[in-house]
Design an enzyme around this catalytic site. Structure first.
Site, PDB file in Angstrom:
ATOM      1  N   GLN A 187       0.833  -0.977  -0.144  1.00 50.58           N
ATOM      2  CA  GLN A 187      -0.048   0.038  -0.042  1.00 50.58           C
ATOM      3  C   GLN A 187       0.902   1.008  -0.173  1.00 50.58           C
ATOM      4  OE1 GLN A 187       1.182  -1.611   2.599  1.00 50.58           O
ATOM      5  NE2 GLN A 187      -0.083  -1.241   4.434  1.00 50.58           N
ATOM      6  N   SER A 215       2.567   2.366   2.730  1.00 49.90           N
ATOM      7  CA  SER A 215       2.871   2.926   3.935  1.00 49.90           C
ATOM      8  C   SER A 215       4.388   3.375   4.393  1.00 49.90           C
ATOM      9  CB  SER A 215       2.546   2.183   5.136  1.00 49.90           C
ATOM     10  OG  SER A 215       2.706   0.776   5.169  1.00 49.90           O
ATOM     11  N   ALA A 228      -7.073  -1.359  10.209  1.00 46.55           N
ATOM     12  CA  ALA A 228      -7.969  -0.184  10.346  1.00 46.55           C
ATOM     13  C   ALA A 228      -7.699   1.018   9.774  1.00 46.55           C
ATOM     14  CB  ALA A 228      -7.978  -0.249  11.934  1.00 46.55           C
ATOM     15  N   SER A 229      -6.990   1.061   8.534  1.00 46.68           N
ATOM     16  CA  SER A 229      -6.651   2.195   7.960  1.00 46.68           C
ATOM     17  C   SER A 229      -5.893   3.196   8.869  1.00 46.68           C
ATOM     18  CB  SER A 229      -7.775   2.909   7.305  1.00 46.68           C
ATOM     19  OG  SER A 229      -8.351   1.981   6.505  1.00 46.68           O
ATOM     20  N   ARG A 230      -5.088   2.834   9.806  1.00 45.30           N
ATOM     21  CA  ARG A 230      -4.613   3.705  10.887  1.00 45.30           C
ATOM     22  C   ARG A 230      -3.071   3.961  10.502  1.00 45.30           C
ATOM     23  NH1 ARG A 230      -1.236   0.951  14.029  1.00 45.30           N
ATOM     24  NH2 ARG A 230      -1.671   2.138  15.830  1.00 45.30           N
ATOM     25  N   LYS A 271      -5.020  11.944   6.978  1.00 48.67           N
ATOM     26  CA  LYS A 271      -6.039  11.164   7.654  1.00 48.67           C
ATOM     27  C   LYS A 271      -5.568   9.807   7.275  1.00 48.67           C
ATOM     28  CE  LYS A 271      -9.867  13.363   7.310  1.00 48.67           C
ATOM     29  NZ  LYS A 271     -11.071  14.227   7.436  1.00 48.67           N
ATOM     30  N   VAL A 309      -6.742   6.227   4.037  1.00 51.97           N
ATOM     31  CA  VAL A 309      -7.355   5.923   2.952  1.00 51.97           C
ATOM     32  C   VAL A 309      -7.594   4.503   2.450  1.00 51.97           C
ATOM     33  CG1 VAL A 309      -5.602   6.038   1.240  1.00 51.97           C
ATOM     34  CG2 VAL A 309      -7.644   6.864   0.468  1.00 51.97           C
ATOM     35  N   GLY A 310      -7.143   3.697   3.305  1.00 52.97           N
ATOM     36  CA  GLY A 310      -6.914   2.200   2.927  1.00 52.97           C
ATOM     37  C   GLY A 310      -8.718   1.654   2.641  1.00 52.97           C
ATOM     38  N   GLU A 311      -9.153   1.072   3.609  1.00 48.57           N
ATOM     39  CA  GLU A 311     -10.482   0.721   3.869  1.00 48.57           C
ATOM     40  C   GLU A 311     -11.515   1.569   3.359  1.00 48.57           C
ATOM     41  OE1 GLU A 311     -10.373  -2.002   7.685  1.00 48.57           O
ATOM     42  OE2 GLU A 311      -9.556   0.005   7.586  1.00 48.57           O
TER      43      GLU A 311
END
Lengths: 163, 340
Positions: B47, B49, B86-88, B285, B287-289
């Site tokens: 992704q 990250s 958790a898109s964190r 913030k 954007v994943g899920e």
């Protein structure tokens, strides 16, 4: 055991294999070319795609003995020490891959397309990649990258004809 | 014949849960050659990250992204991370990485300030240099300052930090509270062709507008949105786990579990909304899920727009869509016969 002799990425290779050995297992386990991936092993996912005599093939569905005397190109055959293949470079530039597992198969499918049809339409690109599943990217940036490689090739050919 | 329809769906999605501890930690070390090393427990799964975290550290230190060496996901050496879940990661781990880099930077500023004859808070970083705000010509190379911090001041430029979105239990009586640190929002619009003789649905185009805070890397945001939409298309039209009476899955393979190919993928237009979240690293913030939340609803609304039927169980296969069209026609036939 059967003896097979084939050309892999321009180099003559020989191996002794049991009859049920697939081309994929020959490449990965005998020749150590692990770029081609073992995904579903039944021809659904395309992660094992290689080129045989210029055509893209699911190497999990081809027996090693069927490749005897033929010319095989895998993902390892594309880049040189000096530079990436244009498809690899554009895939990198455009962020076309995410986890990357489908990448070797996708890039080989795209190469087989461009070798045969250097200026494909978007529909032709989608059609050529339809046998390669990708769970991460939605294919959009891959299609963009293949189009960009085709465009660059077209520009080169135009420049060549002018000169 | 083929009938065209458009549908819209909106969503919000929470980032940074607060109902239990949710920490990330990071260590940043500024090296004497002006590069930096980041230790993080989070995992790269494609992704991007780690690229995002390197960009955050580079921005905080005024160096290039390529100058940040990331060591990740090694329980021997890196701090524990709650996970690439958790898109964190951008929000929680990104905040930890930025805070760690800020601490290392503070040491560098304390070393550089007397050399430049100003107070530390008059300094800023830019292009591998520590310089006086408003007087960029008066500067020191960040590597030279790092070397001096270690060799002269005896205070090597290291920073470690953790970030935990303030844990806050929900009110047990009312269920009210602040369960997440922040939220993202999106709207997606789908355009479809529905064949009213076969029920086949083709998704032609999806326009996706996403608020993810300030995008640290817009290309990676697009990649996430495009990938999420392909998952949403599969969710809407194709993907279904089928079980026998004993609860055993009968399609545990890609022959019978159908997922989108390049031919099923619509044209996607991604619109990243201008946004800034003051609690995120440089306004970001996540954007994943969130990317695949609105897609199926937009497609099902588009089917309704095209042929006037509501399919309420997913996936909306050709069989289900055709059955719904047939039922609607039968209903209309009855009404016609009754003269209503």
């Amino acid at each position: 055991m059967a003896k097979v002799t084939l050309t892999v990425n321009g180099e003559a290779r020989t191996a002794s294999v049991s009859p049920e050995t697939t081309l994929l297992r020959l490449l990965r386990e005998e020749f150590g070319l692990t770029g081609s991936k073992l995904g579903c092993d039944v021809g659904d996912c395309g992660a094992c795609t290689v080129m045989v005599d210029g055509k893209s093939v699911n190497s999990c569905l081809m027996l090693a003995v069927q490749a005897d005397g033929r010319d095989v190109v895998t993902i390892e055959g594309l880049a040189t020490m000096e530079r990436l293949h244009p498809l690899q470079q554009l895939f990198e530039d455009k962020g076309s891959l995410q986890c990357g597992f489908c990448g070797p198969g996708i890039i080989i499918s795209a190469k087989a397309l461009l070798d045969e049809n250097p200026d494909p339409t978007e529909e032709e690109i989608r059609d050529a990649l339809a046998g390669n599943l990708c769970r991460c990217t939605g294919y959009s940036k891959m299609i963009e990258a293949v189009r960009a490689v085709a465009r660059a090739g077209r520009d080169e050919r135009t420049a060549g004809s002018v000169a | 014949m083929k009938r065209r329809g458009r549908g819209i769906a909106c969503m919000w999605y929470p980032i940074g849960f607060t109902v239990s501890a949710n920490p990330s930690a990071a260590v940043v070390k500024v090296n004497e050659d002006g590069t930096a090393t980041l230790l993080t427990g989070t995992v790269e799964t494609g992704q991007g990250s780690l690229t995002i975290l390197a960009q955050i550290v580079a921005q905080e230190l005024g160096i290039a992204t390529d100058d940040v060496h990331v060591v990740s996901a090694d329980t021997d050496t890196t701090p524990m991370d709650t996970g690439a879940i958790a898109s964190r990661t951008t929000y929680v781990t990104g905040n930890a990485a930025r805070l760690a880099a800020e601490k290392a930077k503070k040491i560098l500023f304390d070393v550089a300030a007397p050399l430049l004859g100003v107070k530390p808070d008059h300094l800023e970083v830019s292009d591998h240099k520590i310089q006086i705000k408003g007087f960029p010509s008066r500067s020191l190379h960040i590597g030279d300052v790092a070397e001096r911090a270690r060799g002269v001041n005896g205070d090597p430029p290291l920073g470690s930090a953790s970030f935990n979105p303030a844990t806050a239990a929900l009110d047990p009586e009312t269920g009210q509270g602040k369960p997440f640190a922040t939220y993202v929002y999106a709207t997606q619009i789908a355009e479809v062709d529905v064949d009213d003789e076969t029920g086949e649905v083709e998704v032609l185009r999806v326009v996706a507008s996403h608020d993810c805070g300030t995008p640290i890397n817009p290309m990676l945001v697009e990649g996430q949105v495009e990938g999420g939409i392909s998952m949403g298309v599969g969710f809407a039209l194709e993907e279904e786990m089928l079980f026998d009476a004993n609860g055993r899955q009968i399609n545990p393979n890609l022959t019978n579990y159908i997922m989108p190919t390049s031919l099923d993928m619509p044209k996607v237009e991604v619109d990243i909304v201008d946004s800034y979240d003051p609690t995120g690293p440089f306004g970001a913030k996540g954007v994943g899920e969130p990317t695949c939340v609105a897609t199926a609803a937009a497609i099902l609304n588009a089917i309704h727009d095209a042929v006037g039927v509501r399919v309420t169980s997913l996936p909306a296969t050709s069989e289900k869509v055709y059955a719904a069209i047939k039922a609607k026609r039968a209903q209309e036939g009855k009404r016609l016969a009754a003269g209503t």
